[in-house]
Scaffold this motif. Structure first.
Motif, PDB file in Angstrom:
ATOM      1  N   MET A   1       0.862  -1.174   0.000  1.00  0.00           N
ATOM      2  CA  MET A   1       0.000   0.000   0.000  1.00  0.00           C
ATOM      3  C   MET A   1       0.906   1.233   0.000  1.00  0.00           C
ATOM      4  N   SER A   2       0.586   2.197  -0.833  1.00  0.00           N
ATOM      5  CA  SER A   2       1.403   3.407  -0.927  1.00  0.00           C
ATOM      6  C   SER A   2       1.135   4.317   0.272  1.00  0.00           C
ATOM      7  N   LEU A   3       2.023   5.278   0.475  1.00  0.00           N
ATOM      8  CA  LEU A   3       1.855   6.242   1.561  1.00  0.00           C
ATOM      9  C   LEU A   3       0.557   7.021   1.379  1.00  0.00           C
ATOM     10  N   LYS A   4       0.228   7.383   0.152  1.00  0.00           N
ATOM     11  CA  LYS A   4      -1.003   8.121  -0.121  1.00  0.00           C
ATOM     12  C   LYS A   4      -2.228   7.270   0.249  1.00  0.00           C
ATOM     13  N   GLU A   5      -2.203   5.978  -0.104  1.00  0.00           N
ATOM     14  CA  GLU A   5      -3.308   5.086   0.227  1.00  0.00           C
ATOM     15  C   GLU A   5      -3.412   4.887   1.744  1.00  0.00           C
ATOM     16  N   THR A   6      -2.261   4.750   2.385  1.00  0.00           N
ATOM     17  CA  THR A   6      -2.237   4.590   3.843  1.00  0.00           C
ATOM     18  C   THR A   6      -2.803   5.829   4.527  1.00  0.00           C
ATOM     19  N   ALA A   7      -2.429   7.010   4.028  1.00  0.00           N
ATOM     20  CA  ALA A   7      -2.939   8.261   4.603  1.00  0.00           C
ATOM     21  C   ALA A   7      -4.450   8.352   4.414  1.00  0.00           C
ATOM     22  N   GLY A   8      -4.939   7.974   3.237  1.00  0.00           N
ATOM     23  CA  GLY A   8      -6.378   8.000   2.979  1.00  0.00           C
ATOM     24  C   GLY A   8      -7.116   7.021   3.875  1.00  0.00           C
ATOM     25  N   ARG A   9      -6.570   5.822   4.022  1.00  0.00           N
ATOM     26  CA  ARG A   9      -7.188   4.804   4.879  1.00  0.00           C
ATOM     27  C   ARG A   9      -7.233   5.294   6.326  1.00  0.00           C
ATOM     28  N   ALA A  10      -6.127   5.857   6.802  1.00  0.00           N
ATOM     29  CA  ALA A  10      -6.067   6.350   8.183  1.00  0.00           C
ATOM     30  C   ALA A  10      -7.065   7.488   8.397  1.00  0.00           C
ATOM     31  N   ALA A  11      -7.193   8.386   7.415  1.00  0.00           N
ATOM     32  CA  ALA A  11      -8.134   9.500   7.541  1.00  0.00           C
ATOM     33  C   ALA A  11      -9.578   8.988   7.613  1.00  0.00           C
ATOM     34  N   VAL A  12      -9.913   8.034   6.759  1.00  0.00           N
ATOM     35  CA  VAL A  12     -11.265   7.468   6.764  1.00  0.00           C
ATOM     36  C   VAL A  12     -11.535   6.773   8.087  1.00  0.00           C
ATOM     37  N   LEU A  13     -10.586   5.956   8.551  1.00  0.00           N
ATOM     38  CA  LEU A  13     -10.761   5.249   9.820  1.00  0.00           C
ATOM     39  C   LEU A  13     -10.884   6.233  10.986  1.00  0.00           C
ATOM     40  N   GLN A  14     -10.098   7.319  10.950  1.00  0.00           N
ATOM     41  CA  GLN A  14     -10.187   8.326  12.020  1.00  0.00           C
ATOM     42  C   GLN A  14     -11.565   8.979  12.042  1.00  0.00           C
ATOM     43  N   ALA A  15     -12.085   9.324  10.874  1.00  0.00           N
ATOM     44  CA  ALA A  15     -13.414   9.939  10.807  1.00  0.00           C
ATOM     45  C   ALA A  15     -14.478   8.969  11.326  1.00  0.00           C
ATOM     46  N   LEU A  16     -14.398   7.718  10.916  1.00  0.00           N
ATOM     47  CA  LEU A  16     -15.358   6.720  11.385  1.00  0.00           C
ATOM     48  C   LEU A  16     -15.217   6.492  12.884  1.00  0.00           C
ATOM     49  N   TYR A  17     -13.987   6.403  13.358  1.00  0.00           N
ATOM     50  CA  TYR A  17     -13.712   6.196  14.783  1.00  0.00           C
ATOM     51  C   TYR A  17     -14.326   7.316  15.624  1.00  0.00           C
ATOM     52  N   GLU A  18     -14.136   8.565  15.176  1.00  0.00           N
ATOM     53  CA  GLU A  18     -14.687   9.700  15.919  1.00  0.00           C
ATOM     54  C   GLU A  18     -16.213   9.676  15.910  1.00  0.00           C
ATOM     55  N   GLU A  19     -16.817   9.383  14.770  1.00  0.00           N
ATOM     56  CA  GLU A  19     -18.279   9.336  14.681  1.00  0.00           C
ATOM     57  C   GLU A  19     -18.834   8.188  15.513  1.00  0.00           C
ATOM     58  N   ILE A  20     -18.224   7.030  15.408  1.00  0.00           N
ATOM     59  CA  ILE A  20     -18.674   5.878  16.182  1.00  0.00           C
ATOM     60  C   ILE A  20     -18.496   6.159  17.674  1.00  0.00           C
ATOM     61  N   GLY A  21     -17.383   6.783  18.048  1.00  0.00           N
ATOM     62  CA  GLY A  21     -17.138   7.098  19.456  1.00  0.00           C
ATOM     63  C   GLY A  21     -18.219   7.993  20.035  1.00  0.00           C
ATOM     64  N   GLU A  22     -18.619   9.018  19.294  1.00  0.00           N
ATOM     65  CA  GLU A  22     -19.674   9.919  19.759  1.00  0.00           C
ATOM     66  C   GLU A  22     -21.015   9.183  19.852  1.00  0.00           C
ATOM     67  N   GLN A  23     -21.316   8.384  18.837  1.00  0.00           N
ATOM     68  CA  GLN A  23     -22.564   7.620  18.836  1.00  0.00           C
ATOM     69  C   GLN A  23     -22.588   6.614  19.989  1.00  0.00           C
ATOM     70  N   LEU A  24     -21.446   5.960  20.240  1.00  0.00           N
ATOM     71  CA  LEU A  24     -21.358   4.987  21.326  1.00  0.00           C
ATOM     72  C   LEU A  24     -21.543   5.660  22.677  1.00  0.00           C
ATOM     73  N   LYS A  25     -20.927   6.809  22.852  1.00  0.00           N
ATOM     74  CA  LYS A  25     -21.065   7.545  24.110  1.00  0.00           C
ATOM     75  C   LYS A  25     -22.535   7.903  24.362  1.00  0.00           C
ATOM     76  N   ALA A  26     -23.214   8.375  23.326  1.00  0.00           N
ATOM     77  CA  ALA A  26     -24.629   8.743  23.456  1.00  0.00           C
ATOM     78  C   ALA A  26     -25.493   7.506  23.727  1.00  0.00           C
ATOM     79  N   ALA A  27     -25.221   6.410  23.021  1.00  0.00           N
ATOM     80  CA  ALA A  27     -26.007   5.187  23.211  1.00  0.00           C
ATOM     81  C   ALA A  27     -25.810   4.629  24.617  1.00  0.00           C
TER      82      ALA A  27
END
Length: 175
Positions: A1-27
């Motif tokens: 996986m290229s650095l660009k792909e790794t950066a994109g994957r990490a950014a997507v996972l970070q966004a999902l992690y933050e959204e899931i974290g907020e939803q989990l806290k509320a639930a």
């Protein structure tokens, strides 16, 4: 996986992690409030967590811990330790009781259910100033069924949870 792909994957996972974290806290807050209300109304302290098809995947329990010994007056507590267990005093610019001793002493008092300490050498029981039994906050514990996590993963992959979990991010969900 290229650095660009790794950066994109990490950014997507970070966004999902933050959204899931907020939803989990509320639930979890909603779940705790519901279980606390159910306990007061009907005495219910445990409920089955089920997938939309009705399959139980976990048990959710309201845990109400017993009170714990807590230092509420640092000066009175430190003075008592200085008088009775001077070896547990750590001398600095400020006088403090050694953290390991505080932890051990509070654990003993919590186990006994009273803010007292028994000197094992003399048998003398001391009421420890600056310590009181304080109620601890109730919390919710999830206990997974043996295959519960696998069933959640299967249901997620099959698209069965789209309306239940983050519908705005899943196929079939609504905006």
């Amino acid at each position: 996986m290229s650095l660009k792909e790794t950066a994109g994957r990490a950014a997507v996972l970070q966004a999902l992690y933050e959204e899931i974290g907020e939803q989990l806290k509320a639930a979890k807050a909603e779940q705790a409030a519901g279980l606390k209300a159910a306990k007061q109304e009907t005495g219910t302290r445990q409920i089955s967590a089920e997938l939309p098809g009705g399959q139980a995947v976990a048990r959710v329990t309201l845990v109400s811990p017993s009170p714990a010994a807590t230092v509420i007056d640092e000066q009175a507590f430190t003075a008592w330790v200085r008088d009775h267990r001077a070896d547990q005093i750590k001398r600095e610019v400020v006088t403090r009781v050694r953290e390991a001793f505080v932890k051990s002493l509070l654990a003993e008092m919590t186990a006994a259910g009273v803010p007292q300490w028994c000197d094992q050498e003399t048998g003398e029981v001391h009421a420890v100033p600056g310590v009181a039994m304080q109620p601890r906050a109730a919390y919710v514990r999830t206990t997974w069924e043996k295959a519960g996590r696998d069933e959640v993963a299967r249901a997620w992959q099959a698209g069965e949870l789209a309306a239940l979990v983050l519908p705005e991010l899943t196929a079939g969900g609504t905006e």
